[in-house]
Scaffold this motif. Structure first.
Motif, PDB file in Angstrom:
ATOM      1  N   TYR A  15       0.846  -1.010   0.085  1.00 24.59           N
ATOM      2  CA  TYR A  15       0.099  -0.369   0.016  1.00 24.59           C
ATOM      3  C   TYR A  15       0.994   1.194  -0.248  1.00 24.59           C
ATOM      4  CZ  TYR A  15      -3.788  -3.122   1.267  1.00 24.59           C
ATOM      5  OH  TYR A  15      -4.157  -4.459   0.953  1.00 24.59           O
ATOM      6  N   GLU A  16       1.032   1.668  -1.243  1.00 26.14           N
ATOM      7  CA  GLU A  16       2.757   2.584  -1.286  1.00 26.14           C
ATOM      8  C   GLU A  16       1.718   3.941  -1.030  1.00 26.14           C
ATOM      9  OE1 GLU A  16       4.901   5.282  -4.699  1.00 26.14           O
ATOM     10  OE2 GLU A  16       4.434   2.363  -5.090  1.00 26.14           O
ATOM     11  N   GLU A  17       0.363   4.034  -1.132  1.00 24.24           N
ATOM     12  CA  GLU A  17       0.207   5.811  -1.275  1.00 24.24           C
ATOM     13  C   GLU A  17      -0.426   5.396   0.163  1.00 24.24           C
ATOM     14  OE1 GLU A  17       0.120   8.166  -3.440  1.00 24.24           O
ATOM     15  OE2 GLU A  17       0.876   6.664  -4.783  1.00 24.24           O
ATOM     16  N   LEU A  18      -0.734   4.371   1.187  1.00 24.77           N
ATOM     17  CA  LEU A  18      -1.004   4.802   1.679  1.00 24.77           C
ATOM     18  C   LEU A  18      -0.191   5.096   2.899  1.00 24.77           C
ATOM     19  CD1 LEU A  18      -3.540   2.097   2.588  1.00 24.77           C
ATOM     20  CD2 LEU A  18      -4.254   3.942   2.253  1.00 24.77           C
ATOM     21  N   HIS A  19       0.914   4.419   2.892  1.00 21.65           N
ATOM     22  CA  HIS A  19       2.269   4.523   3.456  1.00 21.65           C
ATOM     23  C   HIS A  19       3.514   5.786   3.096  1.00 21.65           C
ATOM     24  CE1 HIS A  19       2.046   0.438   4.255  1.00 21.65           C
ATOM     25  NE2 HIS A  19       2.757  -0.189   3.216  1.00 21.65           N
ATOM     26  N   ALA A  20       2.581   6.410   2.189  1.00 23.95           N
ATOM     27  CA  ALA A  20       3.472   7.800   2.544  1.00 23.95           C
ATOM     28  C   ALA A  20       2.316   9.277   2.569  1.00 23.95           C
ATOM     29  CB  ALA A  20       3.589   8.289   0.616  1.00 23.95           C
ATOM     30  N   ALA A  21       0.939   8.648   2.638  1.00 28.56           N
ATOM     31  CA  ALA A  21       0.205   9.478   3.187  1.00 28.56           C
ATOM     32  C   ALA A  21       0.461   9.060   4.882  1.00 28.56           C
ATOM     33  CB  ALA A  21      -1.217   8.806   2.960  1.00 28.56           C
ATOM     34  N   TYR A  22       0.513   7.742   5.695  1.00 24.22           N
ATOM     35  CA  TYR A  22       1.086   7.478   7.264  1.00 24.22           C
ATOM     36  C   TYR A  22       2.113   8.508   7.280  1.00 24.22           C
ATOM     37  CZ  TYR A  22       1.945   5.412  11.085  1.00 24.22           C
ATOM     38  OH  TYR A  22       2.797   4.951  12.230  1.00 24.22           O
ATOM     39  N   ILE A  23       2.750   8.428   6.262  1.00 26.98           N
ATOM     40  CA  ILE A  23       3.928   9.330   7.110  1.00 26.98           C
ATOM     41  C   ILE A  23       3.622  10.096   6.513  1.00 26.98           C
ATOM     42  CG2 ILE A  23       6.527  10.278   6.952  1.00 26.98           C
ATOM     43  CD1 ILE A  23       6.241   6.873   5.465  1.00 26.98           C
ATOM     44  N   ARG A  24       3.287  11.130   6.045  1.00 27.24           N
ATOM     45  CA  ARG A  24       3.096  12.782   6.203  1.00 27.24           C
ATOM     46  C   ARG A  24       2.006  13.101   7.295  1.00 27.24           C
ATOM     47  NH1 ARG A  24       1.838  11.632   0.525  1.00 27.24           N
ATOM     48  NH2 ARG A  24      -0.240  11.638   0.864  1.00 27.24           N
ATOM     49  N   LYS A  25       1.047  12.127   7.479  1.00 25.97           N
ATOM     50  CA  LYS A  25       0.294  12.892   8.748  1.00 25.97           C
ATOM     51  C   LYS A  25       0.793  12.610   9.748  1.00 25.97           C
ATOM     52  CE  LYS A  25      -4.212  10.860  10.937  1.00 25.97           C
ATOM     53  NZ  LYS A  25      -3.638  10.489  11.859  1.00 25.97           N
ATOM     54  N   VAL A  26       1.599  11.662  10.311  1.00 25.44           N
ATOM     55  CA  VAL A  26       2.193  11.679  11.701  1.00 25.44           C
ATOM     56  C   VAL A  26       3.252  12.659  11.505  1.00 25.44           C
ATOM     57  CG1 VAL A  26       2.006   9.291  11.985  1.00 25.44           C
ATOM     58  CG2 VAL A  26       4.362   9.961  11.106  1.00 25.44           C
ATOM     59  N   SER A  27       3.874  13.075  10.620  1.00 26.40           N
ATOM     60  CA  SER A  27       5.345  14.592  11.247  1.00 26.40           C
ATOM     61  C   SER A  27       4.390  15.877  11.429  1.00 26.40           C
ATOM     62  CB  SER A  27       5.488  14.228   9.329  1.00 26.40           C
ATOM     63  OG  SER A  27       4.619  14.951   8.639  1.00 26.40           O
ATOM     64  N   ARG A  28       2.748  14.882  11.271  1.00 27.19           N
ATOM     65  CA  ARG A  28       2.181  16.984  11.418  1.00 27.19           C
ATOM     66  C   ARG A  28       0.876  16.751  12.424  1.00 27.19           C
ATOM     67  NH1 ARG A  28       0.378  16.885   5.029  1.00 27.19           N
ATOM     68  NH2 ARG A  28       2.957  17.775   3.981  1.00 27.19           N
ATOM     69  N   ASP A  29       0.881  15.622  13.009  1.00 29.66           N
ATOM     70  CA  ASP A  29      -0.220  15.554  13.794  1.00 29.66           C
ATOM     71  C   ASP A  29       0.582  15.919  15.369  1.00 29.66           C
ATOM     72  OD1 ASP A  29      -2.191  15.164  15.161  1.00 29.66           O
ATOM     73  OD2 ASP A  29      -2.195  13.014  14.654  1.00 29.66           O
ATOM     74  N   GLU A  30       1.072  17.288  15.565  1.00 31.57           N
ATOM     75  CA  GLU A  30       1.532  17.355  16.724  1.00 31.57           C
ATOM     76  C   GLU A  30       1.494  17.770  17.999  1.00 31.57           C
ATOM     77  OE1 GLU A  30       3.425  21.903  16.028  1.00 31.57           O
ATOM     78  OE2 GLU A  30       4.430  20.948  14.319  1.00 31.57           O
ATOM     79  N   GLU A  31      -0.557  17.419  17.958  1.00 33.00           N
ATOM     80  CA  GLU A  31      -1.498  17.521  18.725  1.00 33.00           C
ATOM     81  C   GLU A  31      -0.924  15.988  19.609  1.00 33.00           C
ATOM     82  OE1 GLU A  31      -2.261  20.093  20.481  1.00 33.00           O
ATOM     83  OE2 GLU A  31      -1.216  21.214  19.026  1.00 33.00           O
ATOM     84  N   SER A  32      -0.435  14.534  19.069  1.00 32.33           N
ATOM     85  CA  SER A  32      -0.705  13.459  19.453  1.00 32.33           C
ATOM     86  C   SER A  32       0.044  13.272  20.578  1.00 32.33           C
ATOM     87  CB  SER A  32      -0.586  12.725  18.364  1.00 32.33           C
ATOM     88  OG  SER A  32       1.009  12.118  18.272  1.00 32.33           O
ATOM     89  N   LEU A  33      -0.224  12.841  21.486  1.00 34.18           N
ATOM     90  CA  LEU A  33       0.121  12.092  22.417  1.00 34.18           C
ATOM     91  C   LEU A  33       2.080  11.390  22.184  1.00 34.18           C
ATOM     92  CD1 LEU A  33       1.602  12.017  25.560  1.00 34.18           C
ATOM     93  CD2 LEU A  33      -0.051   8.367  25.688  1.00 34.18           C
ATOM     94  N   GLU A  34       1.822  10.662  21.210  1.00 30.07           N
ATOM     95  CA  GLU A  34       3.242  10.158  20.069  1.00 30.07           C
ATOM     96  C   GLU A  34       4.298  11.464  20.198  1.00 30.07           C
ATOM     97  OE1 GLU A  34      -0.278   9.427  19.753  1.00 30.07           O
ATOM     98  OE2 GLU A  34      -0.130   6.438  19.739  1.00 30.07           O
ATOM     99  N   PHE A  35       3.565  11.857  19.066  1.00 27.28           N
ATOM    100  CA  PHE A  35       4.522  13.753  19.110  1.00 27.28           C
ATOM    101  C   PHE A  35       5.162  13.814  20.051  1.00 27.28           C
ATOM    102  CE2 PHE A  35       5.590  17.443  17.496  1.00 27.28           C
ATOM    103  CZ  PHE A  35       6.013  17.194  16.312  1.00 27.28           C
ATOM    104  N   VAL A  36       4.447  14.332  21.333  1.00 28.52           N
ATOM    105  CA  VAL A  36       5.257  14.482  22.998  1.00 28.52           C
ATOM    106  C   VAL A  36       6.062  13.433  23.003  1.00 28.52           C
ATOM    107  CG1 VAL A  36       4.550  15.771  24.886  1.00 28.52           C
ATOM    108  CG2 VAL A  36       2.920  16.485  23.041  1.00 28.52           C
ATOM    109  N   LEU A  37       5.368  12.309  22.926  1.00 32.29           N
ATOM    110  CA  LEU A  37       6.981  11.597  23.893  1.00 32.29           C
ATOM    111  C   LEU A  37       7.892  10.830  23.539  1.00 32.29           C
ATOM    112  CD1 LEU A  37       4.443   9.133  25.263  1.00 32.29           C
ATOM    113  CD2 LEU A  37       5.456  11.328  26.761  1.00 32.29           C
ATOM    114  N   THR A  38       8.305  11.637  22.473  1.00 31.34           N
ATOM    115  CA  THR A  38       9.227  11.291  21.210  1.00 31.34           C
ATOM    116  C   THR A  38       9.792  12.047  20.781  1.00 31.34           C
ATOM    117  OG1 THR A  38       8.097  11.084  19.307  1.00 31.34           O
ATOM    118  CG2 THR A  38       7.953   9.169  19.926  1.00 31.34           C
ATOM    119  N   ASP A  39      10.083  13.728  21.692  1.00 28.31           N
ATOM    120  CA  ASP A  39      10.476  14.794  20.793  1.00 28.31           C
ATOM    121  C   ASP A  39      11.284  14.067  20.754  1.00 28.31           C
ATOM    122  OD1 ASP A  39      10.417  18.276  20.727  1.00 28.31           O
ATOM    123  OD2 ASP A  39      11.601  17.366  22.990  1.00 28.31           O
ATOM    124  N   TYR A  40      12.971  13.848  22.205  1.00 24.55           N
ATOM    125  CA  TYR A  40      14.145  13.489  22.624  1.00 24.55           C
ATOM    126  C   TYR A  40      14.633  12.864  20.696  1.00 24.55           C
ATOM    127  CZ  TYR A  40      12.881   8.796  23.317  1.00 24.55           C
ATOM    128  OH  TYR A  40      13.035   7.179  22.867  1.00 24.55           O
TER     129      TYR A  40
END
Length: 365
Positions: A15-40
């Motif tokens: 699922y190439e298109e889905l994977h590319a979309a997933y990577i773009r999404k998580v890179s911009r989701d600054e409100e998620s818990l994962e984004f905060v916890l992986t700052d380091y």
């Protein structure tokens, strides 16, 4: 929501298109818990995401806000020359390499490169090992990061590469594997770091290739995936750590490659994109990158059009353009170029103890 995964026995699409979309999404989701916890470790996260997009054949400068990423990377550089995992994070060898890889992927010049080179060189110890930061922890991961970073900067002359190789070889164990320090347990992640570092130093011929190749091949589990140590579960990330080492050693044909490819594909989330560590778990950028990298090493050019370099973990054409140099066993080139469903190598094998310099057109593809 729960992740949706393909079950064993089903036809595995990619699922190439889905994977590319997933990577773009998580890179911009600054409100998620994962984004905060992986700052380091965000610097490495950016590298994983950008490299995955690049391997999928995407123009990374168009997929992300390249200029903002570049500005952010430089804000993470300290007066010492080293880079932190994010702003307000201490400088460290791991994130210094990731920062340089990100800048290389975005085709940026390195106006602060000399400072970074001096920072890396300052962390080499008298025995050839490297510390991760000013606090002095030693680990063979840092040896690889240092040598790879200095290769990107064109400043390997700043360190004693032969002492660096001597230290790494002292970390090889009776089972053929390598640990973090002399006497430490063999682990596939450390093995990649040690084998790749020795390839950069031109000392890979001193590895017990047959013994190490056997240890790596024994890591394949019943489900087709690879584990990092005996008696552990398989994990997609070892599709990179183990297989890249086997490609460098020229023994990638020693495992069931079709089963490994099937395992990676079964770890995809077919609804939202991304790849997990194993079927049934949630995807993340780390495993998405290493799953895509594993498929690249397996020769799936139909799915991953831009091949990855097994030593530098960057697209081969980028490694060529930067003229990064390393050596592998000569038949490693042919073993890295095979039919992923189990066919013969695409090139005739040569004597296993010959070596070849990998640069430009000679890079494994």
């Amino acid at each position: 929501k729960e992740a949706s995964f393909l079950m064993s026995g089903e036809k595995c699409e990619f699922y190439e298109e889905l994977h590319a979309a997933y990577i773009r999404k998580v890179s911009r989701d600054e409100e998620s818990l994962e984004f905060v916890l992986t700052d380091y470790l965000r610097m490495s996260g950016v590298y994983w995401g950008l490299t995955a997009l690049a391997l999928l054949g995407r123009n990374v400068r168009e997929e992300v806000d390249a200029e903002e990423i570049v500005r952010w990377v430089w804000r993470c550089q300290h007066a010492s020359g080293g880079f932190g995992g994010s702003e307000q994070q201490d400088a460290h060898m791991l994130y210094t390499l990731s920062a340089l890889q990100v800048l290389a992927l975005l085709e940026e010049e390195l106006p602060g490169g000399e400072d970074a080179a001096r920072y890396v060189a300052s962390l080499q110890n008298a025995d050839g090992s490297f510390a991760g930061d000013e606090w002095g922890e030693v680990d063979t991961r840092f040896s690889y990061c240092a040598l790879s970073a200095l290769s990107l900067l064109g400043r390997l002359d700043l360190v004693d590469t032969q002492k660096a190789a001597d230290f790494i070889l002292r970390c090889q164990n009776f089972d053929g594997g390598f640990g973090a320090v002399p006497g430490a347990e063999s682990h596939a992640g450390q093995i990649f770091c040690c084998v790749a570092a020795l390839c950069i130093c031109g000392r890979q011929k001193e590895i017990d290739r047959d013994l190490l190749g056997w240890w790596l091949a024994e890591r394949q589990c019943d489900g087709g995936g690879l584990n990092g140590r005996p008696e552990k579960q398989s994990d997609v990330c070892y599709s990179w750590w183990n297989l890249s080492s086997m490609c460098m050693l020229g023994c990638a044909s020693w495992i069931d490659r079709g089963a490994l490819a099937d395992f990676i594909l079964r770890c995809q989330d077919e609804d939202s994109g991304g790849i997990a560590d194993r079927p049934g778990n949630m995807p993340d950028v780390f495993h998405s990158f290493f799953g895509i990298g594993g498929l690249s090493l397996l020769g799936h050019s139909d799915k991953v059009p831009r091949p990855i370099h097994p030593v530098f973990a960057l697209p081969v054409d980028l490694v060529d353009s930067l003229a990064l140099k390393s050596t592998v066993f000569d038949d490693a080139t042919s073993n890295a170029l095979f039919d992923p469903l189990g066919g013969p190598p695409l090139q005739e094998e040569v004597e296993e103890d010959e070596v070849v310099e990998v640069v430009e057109d000679e890079a494994p593809r």
